[in-house]
Write a protein that holds these residues in place. Sequence first.
Motif, PDB file in Angstrom:
ATOM      1  N   ALA A  49       0.836  -1.204   0.000  1.00  0.00           N
ATOM      2  CA  ALA A  49       0.000   0.000   0.000  1.00  0.00           C
ATOM      3  C   ALA A  49       0.869   1.252   0.000  1.00  0.00           C
TER       4      ALA A  49
ATOM      5  N   ARG B 132       2.147   1.837  -3.448  1.00  0.00           N
ATOM      6  CA  ARG B 132       1.077   2.353  -4.302  1.00  0.00           C
ATOM      7  C   ARG B 132       0.825   3.831  -4.015  1.00  0.00           C
ATOM      8  N   LEU B 133       0.909   4.174  -2.731  1.00  0.00           N
ATOM      9  CA  LEU B 133       0.739   5.571  -2.334  1.00  0.00           C
ATOM     10  C   LEU B 133       1.893   6.425  -2.874  1.00  0.00           C
TER      11      LEU B 133
ATOM     12  N   ASP C 104       1.348   7.239  -6.392  1.00  0.00           N
ATOM     13  CA  ASP C 104       0.344   8.295  -6.509  1.00  0.00           C
ATOM     14  C   ASP C 104       0.952   9.663  -6.221  1.00  0.00           C
ATOM     15  N   ARG C 105       1.699   9.752  -5.140  1.00  0.00           N
ATOM     16  CA  ARG C 105       2.284  11.046  -4.753  1.00  0.00           C
ATOM     17  C   ARG C 105       3.342  11.490  -5.764  1.00  0.00           C
TER      18      ARG C 105
END
Lengths: 369, 157, 198
Positions: A14, A17-18, A21-22
């Motif tokens: 996770a 994945r974050l 995104d960032r």
Amino acid sequence: MYVAVKGGETAIDAAHRLLADRRRGDRSLPSLTIEQIAEQLALAVDRVMAEASLYDRTLAALAIRQSRGDLIEAIFLLRAYRTTLPRLGTSAPVDTAQMKIERRISATYKDLPGGQVLGPTFDYTHRLLDPSLLADEGVDEPLRKEPLAGATTRVSDILAGEGLIEHDGMLPEDQPPGDLTREPMEFPMGRDLRLQALARGDEGFLLALGYSTQRGYGRNHPFVGEIRIGEVDVELDLPELGFAVSLGRIQVTECQMVNQFKGSAKAPPQFTRGYGLVFGQSERKAMSMSLVDRALRAEELGEDVTAPAQDEEFVISHADNVQATGFVEHLKLPHYVDFQAELALVRKMRADIGATAGESNGPVSEAAE
Amino acid sequence: MSEPLPTSSPPPPEARRRTLSLLARASADELRAAWDALPAKPEVKPVRGPETGLVMVRGRIGGGGGPFNLGEATVTRATVLLGSGTAGHAHALGTDKAKARLGAIFDALWQEEQTRPYVESRLLAPVAARIEAEDRKLAEETAATRVDFFTMVRGDD
Amino acid sequence: MNTNLQALSGGFAQPVLNAQAVFRLLMDGMSRPGTIQTTAVETGQPAPLGQAAAAVALTLCDADTPVWLQSSLAKSAVGEWIAFHTGAAMVQEKAEAKFAFLQASAGVCSFDLFASGTQEYPDRSATVVIEVSAFGEGRSFTLAGPGIRDQSKVSIAGLPAMFDEIWRNNRTLFPRGVDVILTAGASLLCLPRTTKIA
């Protein structure tokens, strides 16, 4: 006792994945392209190539994009990538006298063959933020002028004509230069290995060390004899053909730092030199490198070794930012067991002190439980 | 740099050196265009690669002294064999495998008398001209930033 | 131009997968000395180099491993072939070589002049690859040492009698010394320096 634990895989997935995104950021903005990074953040790309010790603009730009602009992380990525590639050979030494000059300045001679050529420099700007860059305004084409004919003589060759400066550092012809990517480091090392380590060393670390020599920690009276930036040919000898061919050109920055030397029993007073050579346009790095190279020659030149910048083992062991970041950052990884052991030890020591001081102090409460 | 070459065989090493250097500097687009326009495509057998590796780039201490290892550069190479039996090699900075493969093919075609004029005129000459123009532009832009010193009033001597 | 077409032929069709497969054979062979490993990977090597020896060269040699060839191999296209496919340099001095290729039929020389490493870095030594006539026939050898439960027997044809003494001398240098890979056609058998020949 070592207790293996498992877990956290879901959290790690996770987190990655974050991170993705960032890294991408606001999706309503266009994504950065590799070409944009290579063209418009070219000096960041140069720094990543220099400190990763891998010349490839596209891959360095990719690494910068992937690392969200964290340049040491980008350098790490490129270093990791290079370990996956075979070594195909070793180039002939690049000839910086034949450089296609983009910038060439000397602080020691005003008038010299080839002239003082500023090139694309931040020098003499006023360091005022330019609000016009907030918008995407047009930029003027560069001016053009007829180039001077003739070669751009090296400043060191001018001084060498009078015998006032030491010759280029020679090594025995049959001795292949050391390669710290192939053999473990041993101290003391030759100047060839030191220069390799400095060329890939952290710019900030070398800058601070160079600065320290100017402030009196191993002072060596430096002048910039010459800085030149431009492209040089990379030639590889091909055994299947029996001659050397050009692989293309790379951009490098070279700095010749000229230093005073009072002479010794063996050598008359003359100027000595520190040398800096770095991938890309990296003037600050090349200057720092040449200051530190000269400082590290203290022993060779019979000078007292008194300052950090003159301490070969200290400088070379700590110049690599991938090594440094690995060891510093590993401290954040789980050390649960180590710390439990320390905790038990401190408790025991406190209990022992309590016992010798008598029973009157009472039990000590512990916050860490 | 782009003087015409005699098409006698075998070519001298200096001419081959120049060819290989120009092929290394050719862009993938330039090579692709020359390949697409080639009337009769030769049979090509891959011998080695295309493969990417590293070349350790050396500098010299003090600029002209003993060699030292500066750092590595990515290099992609290929060797091919044409149906006619001519071997071609390519080595170029970067990681472009299609470029290396085409470079090796054109090295082989250049060695053959029938196709050398095509390689010279359709590929090597335009590449040499482009490089010359780029170098010229850079030299002129750089020259515009050359400092012209003039002496200020010095006072009485 | 002066390129020898024989030198350009062959090589691994799939460099990564083929090298991994051969490396696995060598790793198994080194950890189980005396076992016969056979490679199925095509190498297209020039004569008189054997298939297994060629596979070893393609897998282990590179620009950092100078190679020494016995004169019977040096006069063939083998040197150019190894240089072209691996980037390894051919050297005249045994001491400079990381790998040496020999044919037992042309005689096995003493290992004294090959690099045997140092006490601190015993790994900085040469690996000697010797082509023999066949495994499973010829003289019987009894092997012992790490990787071998008690003892194992293997028959090797074409290895001269003086090899036994050369190997005993090599054993006395431990932890220094050279490692040997015997090859016969597509098969190979490893004799790391830890292995005793009874």
